[in-house]
Design a protein around this motif. Structure first.
Motif, PDB file in Angstrom:
ATOM      1  N   ASP A  27      86.915  10.327 100.495  1.00  0.00           N
ATOM      2  CA  ASP A  27      85.593  10.544  99.900  1.00  0.00           C
ATOM      3  C   ASP A  27      85.112  11.964 100.191  1.00  0.00           C
ATOM      4  OD1 ASP A  27      85.607   7.998  98.923  1.00  0.00           O
ATOM      5  OD2 ASP A  27      84.297   7.154 100.469  1.00  0.00           O
ATOM      6  N   GLY A  28      85.347  12.437 101.412  1.00  0.00           N
ATOM      7  CA  GLY A  28      84.987  13.815 101.730  1.00  0.00           C
ATOM      8  C   GLY A  28      85.810  14.811 100.923  1.00  0.00           C
ATOM      9  N   TYR A  29      87.098  14.495 100.737  1.00  0.00           N
ATOM     10  CA  TYR A  29      87.962  15.372  99.938  1.00  0.00           C
ATOM     11  C   TYR A  29      87.483  15.408  98.485  1.00  0.00           C
ATOM     12  CZ  TYR A  29      92.223  17.217  97.788  1.00  0.00           C
ATOM     13  OH  TYR A  29      93.121  17.960  97.065  1.00  0.00           O
ATOM     14  N   LEU A  30      87.095  14.258  97.950  1.00  0.00           N
ATOM     15  CA  LEU A  30      86.584  14.211  96.577  1.00  0.00           C
ATOM     16  C   LEU A  30      85.330  15.064  96.424  1.00  0.00           C
ATOM     17  CD1 LEU A  30      87.065  10.404  95.863  1.00  0.00           C
ATOM     18  CD2 LEU A  30      88.272  12.260  94.714  1.00  0.00           C
ATOM     19  N   ALA A  31      84.463  15.037  97.434  1.00  0.00           N
ATOM     20  CA  ALA A  31      83.249  15.848  97.377  1.00  0.00           C
ATOM     21  C   ALA A  31      83.580  17.346  97.417  1.00  0.00           C
ATOM     22  CB  ALA A  31      82.326  15.484  98.537  1.00  0.00           C
ATOM     23  N   GLU A  32      84.658  17.719  98.108  1.00  0.00           N
ATOM     24  CA  GLU A  32      85.039  19.125  98.199  1.00  0.00           C
ATOM     25  C   GLU A  32      85.664  19.634  96.896  1.00  0.00           C
ATOM     26  OE1 GLU A  32      84.643  21.446 100.508  1.00  0.00           O
ATOM     27  OE2 GLU A  32      83.463  20.109 101.768  1.00  0.00           O
ATOM     28  N   ILE A  33      86.434  18.784  96.221  1.00  0.00           N
ATOM     29  CA  ILE A  33      87.106  19.234  95.004  1.00  0.00           C
ATOM     30  C   ILE A  33      86.260  19.005  93.759  1.00  0.00           C
ATOM     31  CG2 ILE A  33      89.350  18.766  96.029  1.00  0.00           C
ATOM     32  CD1 ILE A  33      89.552  16.274  94.290  1.00  0.00           C
ATOM     33  N   ALA A  34      85.174  18.239  93.883  1.00  0.00           N
ATOM     34  CA  ALA A  34      84.356  17.896  92.714  1.00  0.00           C
ATOM     35  C   ALA A  34      83.771  19.106  92.000  1.00  0.00           C
ATOM     36  CB  ALA A  34      83.245  16.924  93.134  1.00  0.00           C
ATOM     37  N   PRO A  35      83.355  20.187  92.699  1.00  0.00           N
ATOM     38  CA  PRO A  35      82.770  21.332  91.970  1.00  0.00           C
ATOM     39  C   PRO A  35      83.756  22.100  91.098  1.00  0.00           C
ATOM     40  CG  PRO A  35      82.113  21.336  94.299  1.00  0.00           C
ATOM     41  CD  PRO A  35      83.203  20.342  94.162  1.00  0.00           C
ATOM     42  N   ASP A  36      85.047  21.828  91.229  1.00  0.00           N
ATOM     43  CA  ASP A  36      86.053  22.539  90.435  1.00  0.00           C
ATOM     44  C   ASP A  36      85.918  22.129  88.968  1.00  0.00           C
ATOM     45  OD1 ASP A  36      88.200  23.843  89.387  1.00  0.00           O
ATOM     46  OD2 ASP A  36      89.709  22.924  90.687  1.00  0.00           O
ATOM     47  N   ILE A  37      85.538  23.076  88.113  1.00  0.00           N
ATOM     48  CA  ILE A  37      85.292  22.745  86.711  1.00  0.00           C
ATOM     49  C   ILE A  37      86.591  22.407  85.975  1.00  0.00           C
ATOM     50  CG2 ILE A  37      83.173  24.096  86.582  1.00  0.00           C
ATOM     51  CD1 ILE A  37      84.774  26.313  85.232  1.00  0.00           C
ATOM     52  N   ASN A  38      87.734  22.810  86.551  1.00  0.00           N
ATOM     53  CA  ASN A  38      89.016  22.512  85.916  1.00  0.00           C
ATOM     54  C   ASN A  38      89.572  21.150  86.314  1.00  0.00           C
ATOM     55  OD1 ASN A  38      89.213  25.013  84.551  1.00  0.00           O
ATOM     56  ND2 ASN A  38      89.941  26.002  86.426  1.00  0.00           N
ATOM     57  N   LEU A  39      88.885  20.462  87.207  1.00  0.00           N
ATOM     58  CA  LEU A  39      89.340  19.147  87.649  1.00  0.00           C
ATOM     59  C   LEU A  39      89.003  18.114  86.579  1.00  0.00           C
ATOM     60  CD1 LEU A  39      90.558  17.349  89.858  1.00  0.00           C
ATOM     61  CD2 LEU A  39      88.258  17.149  90.848  1.00  0.00           C
ATOM     62  N   LYS A  40      90.037  17.547  85.967  1.00  0.00           N
ATOM     63  CA  LYS A  40      89.830  16.590  84.892  1.00  0.00           C
ATOM     64  C   LYS A  40      89.353  15.251  85.441  1.00  0.00           C
ATOM     65  CE  LYS A  40      91.339  19.636  81.999  1.00  0.00           C
ATOM     66  NZ  LYS A  40      90.375  20.378  81.161  1.00  0.00           N
ATOM     67  N   LEU A  41      88.588  14.539  84.597  1.00  0.00           N
ATOM     68  CA  LEU A  41      88.025  13.251  84.993  1.00  0.00           C
ATOM     69  C   LEU A  41      89.104  12.236  85.367  1.00  0.00           C
ATOM     70  CD1 LEU A  41      85.586  11.416  85.382  1.00  0.00           C
ATOM     71  CD2 LEU A  41      85.658  10.897  82.932  1.00  0.00           C
ATOM     72  N   PRO A  42      90.199  12.079  84.601  1.00  0.00           N
ATOM     73  CA  PRO A  42      91.226  11.094  84.989  1.00  0.00           C
ATOM     74  C   PRO A  42      91.823  11.353  86.370  1.00  0.00           C
ATOM     75  CG  PRO A  42      91.549  11.794  82.715  1.00  0.00           C
ATOM     76  CD  PRO A  42      90.516  12.693  83.292  1.00  0.00           C
ATOM     77  N   LYS A  43      92.001  12.633  86.708  1.00  0.00           N
ATOM     78  CA  LYS A  43      92.575  12.962  88.022  1.00  0.00           C
ATOM     79  C   LYS A  43      91.603  12.600  89.142  1.00  0.00           C
ATOM     80  CE  LYS A  43      95.115  16.537  87.987  1.00  0.00           C
ATOM     81  NZ  LYS A  43      95.637  17.930  87.939  1.00  0.00           N
ATOM     82  N   PHE A  44      90.318  12.875  88.933  1.00  0.00           N
ATOM     83  CA  PHE A  44      89.291  12.520  89.913  1.00  0.00           C
ATOM     84  C   PHE A  44      89.208  11.006  90.069  1.00  0.00           C
ATOM     85  CE2 PHE A  44      84.993  11.519  91.257  1.00  0.00           C
ATOM     86  CZ  PHE A  44      84.743  12.450  92.251  1.00  0.00           C
TER      87      PHE A  44
END
Length: 624
Positions: A396-413
């Motif tokens: 959950d902490g890792y998800l919060a760190e990578i969430a601001p990346d605009i190139n991170l696609k929704l399926p991968k998240f």
């Protein structure tokens, strides 16, 4: 025994001029020995009296006016032959761990056996090797280092094997039991345990050596020699964690990338390996590391993985490191888990796919150990479930760190968030935070995508603080906000009921006292009175909140009825302003029939809620 041996008794008669050595005995030189680019102007008799090989070469050149012999194949080159020549002339030389391997290999090549003369160089060097060098840790290590320049001759004479066997034997022996490596420094102990120097007690106490005392010394070896030493230690039954510790020490010394991000210990960087050499070394270390959980720290393994990605090692090495990390993912930190993406495409800032694979390895191992899907109480109480809950919090902490990346696609998240089992999250506050950050950074998501993302979390598992935040979060879909409001009211009702129960218990536990109380009883009664006053103030506040909740239930019922009469679905603008929600105007694409079903479901839930609120209000009135 001393770590050196003196041979010969004559004074030094050798002098060097440029690339030539001369023996100043007063007699003219009658033979020239060329070794590489060095020339030795010597005399025939001292050489042929010690070496059968040189005797044969001298006989072959006897018919020539000038005797010139070329020894290009002698082990150790000019350095070795200089020592041999001094020995042949009886000049004083000192055998040591640094030159004995040169002399032993050169004497074997020159056939300096006992058949030629007694106490010849082969016998002298063998005695020194076996009785001095092999018995000492430092001398064995130094001799093994010199073997690097004398292969394969040192291998054929089994000098390498003997040195490695000696080192492995000492490294696998308890240093505090037999004195290794204290014995190396010729220290003795008095009966009382203090250190003796020249028979006089210094008052110092001998050090206790840990099992890693040999790491630094062994790291001075080239990797082929080091690898053979490690293999020999393993065959002798040394503990795997000691092997893993030595391997990581060696890796940190020769792979600078491991020390760039974190300080992993006081390891001096003395190596200047090329990237190809570092790549090969890392792959070899991965093959040698025992595959057991906890032998190497998770931080070190993640450092190896990060460096492996930079050096572009083989996919097998990457996979092995990911499996090792997956076995002990619950010991990782968020900072170490943020592996940069070194791909040329640079699709995302961090390597999310790698973390996904590591998590999959951990979950597969967790299921293989017989993990089931327990209830929430079991998760909170069982120590055996601590690793999976720790990993869930980490992800959950890792998800919060990578969430601001605009190139991170929704399926991968979504794939990474949904990989964690539901029972591993006692609360979904961390997941809600990550989702909120992702929604803020990806404001272009459609309503359907927002709802799909919010399905990852369970509104019933949000804390009261998270519910309060979500109820005012304009980034969440309206359907999610309504669910959050409903469960927030349930949590408030539960909290109120708990407070009332505590109040009843406190009031029932205060018996009336008559007569004169002691000072201690008077103090306790005063404390109880103060607590009662605080509770009454809290109950008054709860009464006000109950009244507000009752009004909110009534307003929500009216809104649901209005929605049922409408034809266009849910309209955000119809939500009362007293909710303080800044919701965007949005339409639900559901059919009129689905709206009716939602109306009935919500109405039933609100009926129950209003009935319970009324009941709590009556209880408050009765306790007033």
């Amino acid at each position: 025994m001393a770590s050196s041996l003196k041979l010969g008794s004559k004074p030094d008669a050798f002098r060097r001029q440029g690339q030539a050595w001369f023996c100043t005995t007063g007699l003219p030189s009658d033979i020239t020995v060329e070794v590489g680019d060095m020339s030795f102007h010597l005399h025939k008799f001292p050489l042929l009296s010690k070496s059968a090989f040189l005797e044969r070469l001298i006989e072959e050149t006897s018919d020539q006016e000038e005797c010139v012999i070329r020894l290009n194949d002698i082990p150790g080159g000019a350095k070795s032959f200089e020592l041999v020549a001094r020995f042949c002339y009886g000049v004083k030389i000192e055998l040591s761990s640094e030159n004995v391997v040169y002399l032993r290999c050169a004497s074997e090549h020159l056939q300096m056996t006992e058949e030629i003369t007694e106490d010849n160089l082969i016998a002298q060097s063998e005695i020194f090797l076996n009785q001095v060098v092999i018995r000492s840790w430092k001398d064995s290590l130094k001799a093994l280092e010199t073997c690097e320049d004398l292969l394969p001759n040192a291998e054929d004479l089994q000098i390498v094997k003997r040195c490695i066997e000696s080192l492995a034997s000492k490294a696998t022996t308890d240093p505090n039991l037999f004195g290794w490596p204290i014995r190396e420094h010729s220290l003795m102990q008095s009966p009382g345990g203090s250190v003796l120097w020249n028979g006089i007690s210094t008052g110092a106490r001998p050090r206790n050596f840990s099992s890693n005392w040999w790491y630094e010394d062994a790291s001075s070896l080239s990797f082929p020699m080091y690898k053979r030493l490690i293999s020999t230690m393993e065959s002798r039954g040394i503990r795997p964690e000691i092997i893993a510790g030595s391997l990581t020490y060696y890796a940190k010394k020769y792979i600078p990338g491991l020390n760039r991000r974190h300080s992993m210990g006081a390891v001096s960087l003395t190596a200047t390996l090329s990237e190809v050499e570092q790549k090969n070394l890392l792959e070899e270390i991965d093959r040698l590391l025992p595959i057991q959980k906890g032998l190497a720290s998770t931080r070190v393994l993640l450092g190896l993985l990060r460096t492996a990605m930079i050096l572009k090692v083989s996919s097998t090495c990457i996979s092995n490191l990911e499996k090792r990390i997956g076995m002990q993912l619950d010991h990782a930190t968020l900072e170490d888990l943020l592996l940069p993406n070194f791909s040329y495409t640079m699709e995302t800032l961090y390597n999310v796919e790698c973390v996904q694979r590591i998590l999959d390895h951990f979950l597969a191992m967790d299921q293989a150990n017989g993990a089931t899907s327990p209830c929430l109480d079991d998760v909170m109480a069982s120590p055996s479930l601590a690793p999976i809950t720790t990993v869930a919090k980490l992800i959950d902490g890792y998800l919060a760190e990578i969430a601001p990346d605009i190139n991170l696609k929704l399926p991968k998240f979504q794939a990474l968030a949904s990989a964690v089992p539901e029972y591993a999250r006692p609360l979904d506050d961390g997941l809600y935070r990550a989702i909120d950050i992702y929604l803020k950074a990806h404001s272009w998501l459609s309503e359907a995508e927002r709802e799909q993302l919010c399905r990852l979390m369970d509104c019933q598992k949000l804390s009261l603080e998270a519910c309060t935040h979500a109820a005012q979060n304009e980034r969440l879909p309206l359907r999610v906000v309504v669910q959050v409001l409903f469960f927030e009211q349930l949590q408030l009702r539960t909290s109120i009921a708990g407070c009332l129960l505590v109040s009843d218990n406190l009031e029932g536990s205060r018996p009336l006292r008559s007569g004169i109380a002691t000072s201690g009883e008077a103090g306790g009664w005063a404390t109880a009175v103060r607590e009662n006053q605080v509770l009454k103030v809290g109950m008054d506040n709860m009464r006000m909140r109950l009244s507000e909740l009752e009004k909110e239930c009534s307003n929500m019922r009216q809104e649901i009825q209005k929605l049922g009469r409408g034809k266009t679905g849910w309209i955000a603008s119809r939500v009362p302003k007293k909710f303080n929600l800044k919701l965007k105007s949005q339409m639900c694409s559901a059919q009129e029939g689905s709206v009716s079903e939602q109306q009935k479901s919500m109405s039933a839930k609100l009926d129950k809620l209003q009935a319970k609120v009324s009941k709590q209000k009556k209880q408050l009135s009765g306790n007033a």
